[in-house]
Scaffold this active site. Sequence first.
Site, PDB file in Angstrom:
ATOM      1  N   GLU A   1      10.665  -4.574   4.416  1.00 60.81           N
ATOM      2  CA  GLU A   1      10.737  -5.991   4.042  1.00 60.81           C
ATOM      3  C   GLU A   1      10.375  -6.176   2.562  1.00 60.81           C
ATOM      4  O   GLU A   1      11.070  -6.865   1.802  1.00 60.81           O
ATOM      5  CB  GLU A   1       9.766  -6.838   4.880  1.00 60.81           C
ATOM      6  CG  GLU A   1      10.121  -6.960   6.332  1.00 60.81           C
ATOM      7  CD  GLU A   1       9.557  -5.830   7.191  1.00 60.81           C
ATOM      8  OE1 GLU A   1       9.221  -4.756   6.647  1.00 60.81           O
ATOM      9  OE2 GLU A   1       9.477  -6.017   8.415  1.00 60.81           O
TER      10      GLU A   1
ATOM     11  N   LYS B   1      10.031  -0.963  14.426  1.00 57.21           N
ATOM     12  CA  LYS B   1      10.544  -0.612  13.088  1.00 57.21           C
ATOM     13  C   LYS B   1      11.557   0.510  13.189  1.00 57.21           C
ATOM     14  O   LYS B   1      12.618   0.476  12.574  1.00 57.21           O
ATOM     15  CB  LYS B   1       9.390  -0.117  12.198  1.00 57.21           C
ATOM     16  CG  LYS B   1       8.497  -1.176  11.638  1.00 57.21           C
ATOM     17  CD  LYS B   1       7.743  -0.548  10.452  1.00 57.21           C
ATOM     18  CE  LYS B   1       6.318  -0.978  10.364  1.00 57.21           C
ATOM     19  NZ  LYS B   1       5.495  -0.195   9.461  1.00 57.21           N
TER      20      LYS B   1
ATOM     21  N   GLY C   1      -4.803  -2.045   5.487  1.00 58.20           N
ATOM     22  CA  GLY C   1      -4.023  -3.179   4.979  1.00 58.20           C
ATOM     23  C   GLY C   1      -4.680  -4.521   5.269  1.00 58.20           C
ATOM     24  O   GLY C   1      -4.857  -5.353   4.369  1.00 58.20           O
ATOM     25  N   ARG C   2      -5.099  -4.738   6.524  1.00 59.27           N
ATOM     26  CA  ARG C   2      -5.649  -6.057   6.878  1.00 59.27           C
ATOM     27  C   ARG C   2      -7.073  -6.249   6.370  1.00 59.27           C
ATOM     28  O   ARG C   2      -7.665  -7.310   6.560  1.00 59.27           O
ATOM     29  CB  ARG C   2      -5.554  -6.270   8.393  1.00 59.27           C
ATOM     30  CG  ARG C   2      -6.145  -5.170   9.239  1.00 59.27           C
ATOM     31  CD  ARG C   2      -5.708  -5.300  10.701  1.00 59.27           C
ATOM     32  NE  ARG C   2      -6.095  -4.159  11.510  1.00 59.27           N
ATOM     33  CZ  ARG C   2      -5.400  -3.014  11.586  1.00 59.27           C
ATOM     34  NH1 ARG C   2      -4.292  -2.852  10.881  1.00 59.27           N
ATOM     35  NH2 ARG C   2      -5.802  -2.028  12.360  1.00 59.27           N
TER      36      ARG C   2
ATOM     37  N   GLU D   1      -4.242  -6.976  15.635  1.00 60.07           N
ATOM     38  CA  GLU D   1      -3.726  -5.675  15.206  1.00 60.07           C
ATOM     39  C   GLU D   1      -4.832  -4.620  15.339  1.00 60.07           C
ATOM     40  O   GLU D   1      -4.564  -3.469  15.671  1.00 60.07           O
ATOM     41  CB  GLU D   1      -3.205  -5.743  13.770  1.00 60.07           C
ATOM     42  CG  GLU D   1      -2.304  -4.573  13.427  1.00 60.07           C
ATOM     43  CD  GLU D   1      -1.469  -4.800  12.182  1.00 60.07           C
ATOM     44  OE1 GLU D   1      -0.253  -4.942  12.303  1.00 60.07           O
ATOM     45  OE2 GLU D   1      -2.033  -4.823  11.071  1.00 60.07           O
TER      46      GLU D   1
ATOM     47  N   LYS E   1       0.844  -1.195   0.000  1.00 60.83           N
ATOM     48  CA  LYS E   1       0.000   0.000   0.000  1.00 60.83           C
ATOM     49  C   LYS E   1       0.882   1.249   0.000  1.00 60.83           C
ATOM     50  O   LYS E   1       0.698   2.154  -0.794  1.00 60.83           O
ATOM     51  CB  LYS E   1      -0.896  -0.040   1.248  1.00 60.83           C
ATOM     52  CG  LYS E   1      -1.855   1.086   1.373  1.00 60.83           C
ATOM     53  CD  LYS E   1      -2.778   0.838   2.564  1.00 60.83           C
ATOM     54  CE  LYS E   1      -3.543   2.082   2.935  1.00 60.83           C
ATOM     55  NZ  LYS E   1      -4.379   1.886   4.122  1.00 60.83           N
TER      56      LYS E   1
ATOM     57  N   HIS F   1      -4.334 -33.269  18.438  1.00 58.69           N
ATOM     58  CA  HIS F   1      -3.171 -34.045  18.877  1.00 58.69           C
ATOM     59  C   HIS F   1      -2.042 -33.133  19.332  1.00 58.69           C
ATOM     60  O   HIS F   1      -0.929 -33.588  19.551  1.00 58.69           O
ATOM     61  CB  HIS F   1      -2.682 -34.950  17.727  1.00 58.69           C
ATOM     62  CG  HIS F   1      -3.679 -36.008  17.394  1.00 58.69           C
ATOM     63  ND1 HIS F   1      -3.604 -37.291  17.883  1.00 58.69           N
ATOM     64  CD2 HIS F   1      -4.805 -35.956  16.645  1.00 58.69           C
ATOM     65  CE1 HIS F   1      -4.634 -37.994  17.432  1.00 58.69           C
ATOM     66  NE2 HIS F   1      -5.379 -37.197  16.678  1.00 58.69           N
TER      67      HIS F   1
HETATM   68  C1  G6Q Z   1      -2.349  -3.944   8.200  1.00 60.00           C
HETATM   69  C2  G6Q Z   1      -1.155  -3.201   8.506  1.00 60.00           C
HETATM   70  C3  G6Q Z   1       0.107  -3.852   8.024  1.00 60.00           C
HETATM   71  C4  G6Q Z   1       0.449  -3.564   6.577  1.00 60.00           C
HETATM   72  C5  G6Q Z   1       1.895  -3.985   6.323  1.00 60.00           C
HETATM   73  C6  G6Q Z   1       2.316  -3.800   4.898  1.00 60.00           C
HETATM   74  O1  G6Q Z   1      -3.449  -3.553   8.436  1.00 60.00           O
HETATM   75  O2  G6Q Z   1      -1.299  -1.912   8.089  1.00 60.00           O
HETATM   76  O3  G6Q Z   1       0.133  -5.243   8.240  1.00 60.00           O
HETATM   77  O4  G6Q Z   1      -0.427  -4.218   5.734  1.00 60.00           O
HETATM   78  O5  G6Q Z   1       2.735  -3.264   7.179  1.00 60.00           O
HETATM   79  O6  G6Q Z   1       2.161  -2.468   4.526  1.00 60.00           O
HETATM   80  P1  G6Q Z   1       2.300  -2.020   3.023  1.00 60.00           P
HETATM   81  O7  G6Q Z   1       1.185  -2.665   2.255  1.00 60.00           O
HETATM   82  O8  G6Q Z   1       2.221  -0.527   3.025  1.00 60.00           O
HETATM   83  O9  G6Q Z   1       3.632  -2.533   2.533  1.00 60.00           O
END
Ligand code: G6Q
Length: 541
Positions: free
Chosen positions: A205, A506, A261-262, A347, A199, A378
């Site tokens: 990463e 971070k 994002g989620r 989150e 996003k 199990h």
């Molecule tokens: C989700 C968070 C988080 C996000 C990641 C990746 O709700 O905001 O998990 O999706 O940090 O972010 P980017 O899509 O910006 O790389």
Amino acid sequence: MKNFLETNSYRLLKEHYNRIKGVQLRDLFASSPRRFDEFSIKFEDLLFDYSKNIITSETIELLIGLAEEQKLSEMIEKMFSGEKINNTENRAVMHFALRQREKDASVDDVFQVRNQMRNFVNLIHSGDWKGCTGETITDIVNIGIGGSDLGPKMVCKALEAYSVGNIKTHFVSNVDGTNIVETLKNLNLERTLFLISSKSFTTQETLTNAVTAKAIFLEKLAKEEKDIAKHFVAVSTNEKDVKEFGIDPKNMFVFWDWVGGRFSLWSSIGLPIALQIGMDNFEKLLDGANAMDLHFKNTDFRENIPVLAALLSLWYTNFFNAKSHCVIAYDQYLEKLPDYLQQLEMESNGKSVSRDGEALSYSTSPIIFGGVGTDSQHSFFQLLHQGTQLIPVDFFAPVNSLNPVGNHHNILLSNFFAQTEALMNGKSREEAKLDLEQSGLGAEEIQKLLPHKIFKGNRPSNSFLYKKMTPAVLGSILSMCEHITFVKGIMWNINSFDQWGVELGKQLAKKILPELSGKEKILSHDSSRNGLINFFKENKE
Ligand code: G6Q
């Protein structure tokens, strides 16, 4: 909305809890033969059975009273009308708009991007999209993390049976080089397409993995920089940085800041899903989610699945003091559901200040964990049955298997039904004693073993039984889970749509990164961190 401990409904619920907390589920069932009818709801292909909770009809009425005092209806209305309810980021929360039908559209752009996705998916599936050596694409590598990974990864697994053609999806999320190296090991780069899903397009990463993928591609395959366009596309809100990375904006799929994002698998972040199962199936997933959105928005709270499920979760968290919540899928296709729900719930609702920044004096999100049945039986079910904590469990299971083979499915489902019964009924001292006597043991031996064989029972669970795993059913289940998370956030008066808690680590990692190069001893942190960093530097090969 206020601190719900100060509401009249909370006071009434607390009194009710004190009366009901010792009640046994077995007795509730014995005294009401219609209990299942009273506490279950059918929604399309889904059955929600919440009868095995420590509740009576009075509990439900009181919980709904609390929801009313917390102005849940108003907040639902605000979300669906696009108000900026994510108050700490000053954003609307409109993931529901991604799955609306065109005639009801809140945002027109959604359909433009969906068309762009359809065209792209068709090009890949028809083989008209060629890699730089003229090969067609068979492997999609999604590079993304968090919300740009967990949702699509979980859905690709869940809907594996609906895959079209010979497209395989792979997911690289971890900055651990092992993730990308092992993923690319067996792939033919000529037939591989990288989706850089971010996003923000600034996530360390994802960008590290994307740069590595590009470097490998340039080294091993590409003749010229422009070959990148045939093997790299981006899903992002940040056109400028996508361009700078070298991806043609024509090959960029946008989404919007009102999609968290989620909550983004329904947007172009779902491109790997659409590539795997085709755009028609992807739209069925959206339709299933939309049907649940409408149910949530328009149904009285007494018949409203997400509202009831959320209130039950709150009942255990804030009255029974439950600290965790378990999710078990008797469906191999849902093996990644617990990971996805962990992010969605923890989150969103792992907060300790209210929407207005006041410290909270009550618990918020429980710890979510889980796995698939029967494997989890199990593994950790021992604690669910005989541990010292009360852990509510949500079970998911399909009536029909997509892979009917031998007697597997009946065996699987018999385990599901049995576990919910064992949790509820337990095994009393008398029953356990009788078992031991029947097994022929002597009195002394029985005496010794008896305490270990008793199951207290009275452990609550919800069952979600669906006809079979389909894109629409999955869409409804996931949309339901999103709304459960939302309702809990409203009840607790927190903002479920930010995630500042992930920032601190971070920032610190950024400071530490340069210290890991070079030979000089590090002395600037506390003694533990200095010791760890210096051990790392001394032993690095
Ligand atoms: C989700 C968070 C988080 C996000 C990641 C990746 O709700 O905001 O998990 O999706 O940090 O972010 P980017 O899509 O910006 O790389």
